[in-house]
Design a protein around this motif. Sequence first.
Motif, PDB file in Angstrom:
ATOM      1  N   SER A  16       0.813  -1.207   0.000  1.00 23.82           N
ATOM      2  CA  SER A  16       0.000   0.000   0.000  1.00 23.82           C
ATOM      3  C   SER A  16       0.852   1.265   0.000  1.00 23.82           C
ATOM      4  CB  SER A  16      -0.923   0.024   1.223  1.00 23.82           C
ATOM      5  OG  SER A  16      -1.902  -0.988   1.144  1.00 23.82           O
ATOM      6  N   TYR A  17       2.025   1.175   0.585  1.00 23.80           N
ATOM      7  CA  TYR A  17       2.882   2.358   0.694  1.00 23.80           C
ATOM      8  C   TYR A  17       4.268   2.068   0.125  1.00 23.80           C
ATOM      9  CZ  TYR A  17      -0.603   4.520   3.717  1.00 23.80           C
ATOM     10  OH  TYR A  17      -1.768   5.066   4.191  1.00 23.80           O
ATOM     11  N   THR A  42      -3.387  -0.029  -4.040  1.00 27.13           N
ATOM     12  CA  THR A  42      -4.541  -0.034  -3.152  1.00 27.13           C
ATOM     13  C   THR A  42      -5.802  -0.423  -3.913  1.00 27.13           C
ATOM     14  OG1 THR A  42      -3.546   1.672  -1.755  1.00 27.13           O
ATOM     15  CG2 THR A  42      -5.932   1.365  -1.577  1.00 27.13           C
ATOM     16  N   ALA A  43      -5.959   0.115  -5.117  1.00 30.67           N
ATOM     17  CA  ALA A  43      -7.127  -0.223  -5.939  1.00 30.67           C
ATOM     18  C   ALA A  43      -7.105  -1.692  -6.338  1.00 30.67           C
ATOM     19  CB  ALA A  43      -7.157   0.660  -7.177  1.00 30.67           C
ATOM     20  N   ALA A  75      -5.853   1.777   2.672  1.00 34.67           N
ATOM     21  CA  ALA A  75      -5.366   3.140   2.465  1.00 34.67           C
ATOM     22  C   ALA A  75      -4.816   3.782   3.734  1.00 34.67           C
ATOM     23  CB  ALA A  75      -6.480   4.015   1.895  1.00 34.67           C
ATOM     24  N   LEU A 109     -11.133  -0.636   1.451  1.00 37.48           N
ATOM     25  CA  LEU A 109     -10.453   0.565   0.976  1.00 37.48           C
ATOM     26  C   LEU A 109      -9.857   1.350   2.133  1.00 37.48           C
ATOM     27  CD1 LEU A 109      -9.778   2.159  -1.559  1.00 37.48           C
ATOM     28  CD2 LEU A 109     -11.917   3.434  -1.244  1.00 37.48           C
ATOM     29  N   LYS A 144       4.415   6.838   1.197  1.00 37.98           N
ATOM     30  CA  LYS A 144       3.425   7.476   0.330  1.00 37.98           C
ATOM     31  C   LYS A 144       2.470   6.409  -0.189  1.00 37.98           C
ATOM     32  CE  LYS A 144       2.917  10.449  -3.737  1.00 37.98           C
ATOM     33  NZ  LYS A 144       3.636  11.191  -4.818  1.00 37.98           N
ATOM     34  N   LEU A 145       1.181   6.730  -0.166  1.00 30.77           N
ATOM     35  CA  LEU A 145       0.163   5.769  -0.591  1.00 30.77           C
ATOM     36  C   LEU A 145       0.309   5.449  -2.077  1.00 30.77           C
ATOM     37  CD1 LEU A 145      -2.463   4.179   0.083  1.00 30.77           C
ATOM     38  CD2 LEU A 145      -3.738   6.220  -0.613  1.00 30.77           C
ATOM     39  N   ASN A 146       0.349   4.134  -2.367  1.00 27.99           N
ATOM     40  CA  ASN A 146       0.371   3.681  -3.751  1.00 27.99           C
ATOM     41  C   ASN A 146      -1.088   3.426  -4.153  1.00 27.99           C
ATOM     42  OD1 ASN A 146       0.496   1.995  -6.109  1.00 27.99           O
ATOM     43  ND2 ASN A 146       2.652   1.633  -5.650  1.00 27.99           N
ATOM     44  N   LYS A 147      -1.659   4.389  -4.862  1.00 31.76           N
ATOM     45  CA  LYS A 147      -3.088   4.326  -5.196  1.00 31.76           C
ATOM     46  C   LYS A 147      -3.422   3.136  -6.098  1.00 31.76           C
ATOM     47  CE  LYS A 147      -3.688   9.319  -4.727  1.00 31.76           C
ATOM     48  NZ  LYS A 147      -4.071  10.582  -5.423  1.00 31.76           N
TER      49      LYS A 147
END
Length: 232
Positions: A70-71, A110-111, A203, A199, A104-107
Amino acid sequence: MALSPMTIALIQAAVIGTISNIIAQVIAAQRDNKPLSLNLLSLFQYVLFGLVNTPPNLLWQEFLESTFPSYHPSPTPAAIASASKGSESELNAEAKEGKLVEPKLNKLNTAIKTVLDQTIGAFVNTVLFSMFMNGIQMGMAHHSVEAQNGLGFLLGGGKGGGDVVRYGNVNWGVVWGRTKRESWGIVKAGWKFWPLVSLVNFAFLTSVEARNLVGGLAGIGWGIYINLFAGN
């Protein structure tokens, strides 16, 4: 001695399963306008499923996190500013203070995890739940109503007699038929609830253990629905 993540997850599953089933039985009694008579056989079956299902679910979450983190580490604004100025002294100072990078969030990851969890994970979990509950209810159907209100059935006693689970009484063709009929409805109902939980977990929480706890707490409400759905 610290407990392992798996042990903690199993304890959580037992507690959450117990709470969910008892609340569901209370709601069902009020809904049907009947006095509450706690069905310990139903409670045992539901909690047992939670204990059996927890290890593969924890491994599934660990697989998702290791495959799609996620990060990821990203330079901090201060590090970027220092680098743009070419100031090695500032960079060295920030390195000593651990301020060069931040999570940092890896969008995208995560999706991806949310989609996988709510498709493959949801279908497998639902099928396992339906197969297990229909199977164990059929295998323990020989226990009498009186035994359902006590723990004697765990010893194979009571008017029903016999061992705890009569596996020979389980008709897996019937179990599979029931599973196919009810699984899609459970999955569709879950999509109104679990995607948001997944989610938020992916997140905002960084550890699998924390996600398991939050998922378990959210699962109290879902467990009540499932217990009622199963006719308890």
